[in-house]
Design a protein around this motif. Structure first.
Motif, PDB file in Angstrom:
ATOM      1  N   LYS A 107       0.804  -1.360   0.149  1.00 40.65           N
ATOM      2  CA  LYS A 107       0.041   0.128   0.020  1.00 40.65           C
ATOM      3  C   LYS A 107       0.802   1.205  -0.009  1.00 40.65           C
ATOM      4  CE  LYS A 107      -3.825   0.096   2.659  1.00 40.65           C
ATOM      5  NZ  LYS A 107      -4.628   0.257   1.817  1.00 40.65           N
ATOM      6  N   MET A 108       1.966   1.279   0.723  1.00 36.44           N
ATOM      7  CA  MET A 108       2.837   2.410   0.922  1.00 36.44           C
ATOM      8  C   MET A 108       3.482   2.514  -0.533  1.00 36.44           C
ATOM      9  SD  MET A 108       4.730   2.201   4.503  1.00 36.44           S
ATOM     10  CE  MET A 108       5.498   3.739   4.435  1.00 36.44           C
ATOM     11  N   VAL A 109       3.780   1.655  -1.116  1.00 38.00           N
ATOM     12  CA  VAL A 109       4.435   1.877  -2.488  1.00 38.00           C
ATOM     13  C   VAL A 109       3.267   2.262  -3.692  1.00 38.00           C
ATOM     14  CG1 VAL A 109       5.656   0.623  -4.515  1.00 38.00           C
ATOM     15  CG2 VAL A 109       6.535   0.505  -2.227  1.00 38.00           C
TER      16      VAL A 109
ATOM     17  N   LYS B  34       8.723   5.404  -2.744  1.00 41.56           N
ATOM     18  CA  LYS B  34       9.918   4.648  -3.322  1.00 41.56           C
ATOM     19  C   LYS B  34      10.304   3.545  -2.401  1.00 41.56           C
ATOM     20  CE  LYS B  34      11.687   8.337  -6.325  1.00 41.56           C
ATOM     21  NZ  LYS B  34      10.292   9.072  -6.521  1.00 41.56           N
ATOM     22  N   TYR B  35      10.782   2.504  -2.665  1.00 40.39           N
ATOM     23  CA  TYR B  35      11.397   1.481  -2.067  1.00 40.39           C
ATOM     24  C   TYR B  35      12.353   1.824  -0.926  1.00 40.39           C
ATOM     25  CZ  TYR B  35       9.547  -1.812  -5.452  1.00 40.39           C
ATOM     26  OH  TYR B  35       8.906  -2.878  -6.137  1.00 40.39           O
ATOM     27  N   LYS B  36      13.130   2.785  -1.239  1.00 40.50           N
ATOM     28  CA  LYS B  36      14.183   3.269  -0.241  1.00 40.50           C
ATOM     29  C   LYS B  36      13.237   4.248   0.859  1.00 40.50           C
ATOM     30  CE  LYS B  36      18.535   5.842  -0.562  1.00 40.50           C
ATOM     31  NZ  LYS B  36      19.345   6.647  -1.589  1.00 40.50           N
ATOM     32  N   GLU B  37      12.347   5.088   0.467  1.00 38.65           N
ATOM     33  CA  GLU B  37      11.396   5.550   1.425  1.00 38.65           C
ATOM     34  C   GLU B  37      10.887   4.653   2.524  1.00 38.65           C
ATOM     35  OE1 GLU B  37      10.660   9.604  -1.384  1.00 38.65           O
ATOM     36  OE2 GLU B  37       9.357   7.985  -1.186  1.00 38.65           O
ATOM     37  N   VAL B  38      10.552   3.624   1.834  1.00 39.64           N
ATOM     38  CA  VAL B  38       9.408   2.978   2.783  1.00 39.64           C
ATOM     39  C   VAL B  38      10.473   2.030   3.615  1.00 39.64           C
ATOM     40  CG1 VAL B  38       8.155   0.516   2.448  1.00 39.64           C
ATOM     41  CG2 VAL B  38       7.542   2.297   0.959  1.00 39.64           C
ATOM     42  N   ALA B  39      11.670   1.927   3.225  1.00 38.40           N
ATOM     43  CA  ALA B  39      12.845   1.059   3.935  1.00 38.40           C
ATOM     44  C   ALA B  39      13.015   2.031   5.314  1.00 38.40           C
ATOM     45  CB  ALA B  39      13.920   0.783   3.166  1.00 38.40           C
TER      46      ALA B  39
ATOM     47  N   GLY C 156      12.225   1.288   8.870  1.00 37.30           N
ATOM     48  CA  GLY C 156      13.555   0.693   9.555  1.00 37.30           C
ATOM     49  C   GLY C 156      13.844  -0.630   9.110  1.00 37.30           C
ATOM     50  N   ILE C 157      13.596  -0.987   7.957  1.00 39.20           N
ATOM     51  CA  ILE C 157      13.993  -2.174   7.247  1.00 39.20           C
ATOM     52  C   ILE C 157      14.867  -1.906   6.188  1.00 39.20           C
ATOM     53  CG2 ILE C 157      11.977  -3.432   8.077  1.00 39.20           C
ATOM     54  CD1 ILE C 157      10.365  -3.017   5.201  1.00 39.20           C
ATOM     55  N   SER C 158      15.390  -2.889   5.532  1.00 40.97           N
ATOM     56  CA  SER C 158      16.402  -2.825   4.319  1.00 40.97           C
ATOM     57  C   SER C 158      15.519  -2.744   3.098  1.00 40.97           C
ATOM     58  CB  SER C 158      17.273  -4.052   4.109  1.00 40.97           C
ATOM     59  OG  SER C 158      16.634  -5.022   3.678  1.00 40.97           O
ATOM     60  N   VAL C 159      16.152  -1.930   1.976  1.00 39.45           N
ATOM     61  CA  VAL C 159      15.489  -2.014   0.765  1.00 39.45           C
ATOM     62  C   VAL C 159      15.251  -3.358   0.239  1.00 39.45           C
ATOM     63  CG1 VAL C 159      15.956  -1.149  -1.617  1.00 39.45           C
ATOM     64  CG2 VAL C 159      16.550   0.307   0.428  1.00 39.45           C
TER      65      VAL C 159
ATOM     66  N   GLU D 253      11.669  -5.075  -1.404  1.00 37.74           N
ATOM     67  CA  GLU D 253      11.720  -5.636  -2.581  1.00 37.74           C
ATOM     68  C   GLU D 253      11.137  -6.987  -2.487  1.00 37.74           C
ATOM     69  OE1 GLU D 253      16.035  -5.319  -3.901  1.00 37.74           O
ATOM     70  OE2 GLU D 253      15.580  -3.067  -4.555  1.00 37.74           O
ATOM     71  N   VAL D 254      11.902  -7.597  -1.690  1.00 31.92           N
ATOM     72  CA  VAL D 254      11.205  -9.016  -1.359  1.00 31.92           C
ATOM     73  C   VAL D 254       9.839  -9.329  -1.147  1.00 31.92           C
ATOM     74  CG1 VAL D 254      11.426 -11.177  -0.031  1.00 31.92           C
ATOM     75  CG2 VAL D 254      13.479  -9.980  -0.718  1.00 31.92           C
TER      76      VAL D 254
END
Length: 188
Positions: free
Chosen positions: A143-145, A151-156, A160-163, A167-168
């Motif tokens: 939902k965030m993406v 963007k993936y980087k922003e969600v990460a 507080g998780i890795s990019v 992606e996974v």
């Protein structure tokens, strides 16, 4: 005025011009997605709504000292995340946030894009159903993406998780939604 440029204009008007009308518009534009985001972190709608109100009280109180930023939406989401985490530290000091504890999010009704207008209402219903049965972590990231446009980087950064984890999780979500919709279409 829900686009990123519109949010930036509202944010700048609040910070630079003490514009109460812009503040009220920013509050309304950010309300639905941010309350859903906060609820995903704290697990309760009432708490999310209170934290959202607290967030905007802080924004107004600190408007003169808020940083000038090219991406105010990201800054506001970060403020919201920090408020939610502070709340959780006070309420559950011995627990960390577990994604399996997050209540299911409801899919928001939004004005249809041209692509959505082409898809039948039945197909939209099937897609929404498929999204709603995703595991909480996948659903939140999806939902965030897809809905909030991060963007993936922003969600990460916000979660507080890795990019790579984003992606996974997006890959899992997309495969499950596609498989569910395809299967239901063939079977239905």
């Amino acid at each position: 005025m829900h686009n990123l440029q519109g949010i930036k204009e509202l944010y700048d008007s609040v910070c630079l011009k003490d514009d109460m009308t812009a503040y009220q518009q920013l509050f309304l534009v950010m309300e639905t997605p941010l309350i859903a985001f906060i609820k995903a972190l704290v697990g309760a709608t009432e708490v999310a709504e209170e934290l959202y109100s607290d967030l905007f009280v802080k924004i107004w109180a600190r408007r003169k000292t808020l940083p000038a930023t090219q991406y105010p939406r990201n800054y506001i989401y970060t403020m919201a995340r920090n408020l939610a985490l502070d709340y959780l530290k006070k309420e559950r000091p011995l627990h960390s946030i577990e994604f399996h504890e997050i209540d299911p999010l409801t899919v928001q009704d939004q004005a249809p894009t041209p692509e959505e207008q082409v898809i039948s209402k039945e197909m939209i219903r099937k897609i929404e159903s498929a999204i709603n049965v995703l595991p909480a972590r996948c659903r939140l990231i999806f939902k965030m993406v897809k809905e909030d446009g991060f963007k993936y980087k922003e969600v990460a950064a916000l979660l507080g998780i890795s990019v790579n984890t984003v992606e996974v999780q997006m890959s899992i979500a997309l495969k499950k939604v596609a498989a569910s919709v395809k299967f239901k279409t063939l079977a239905g």
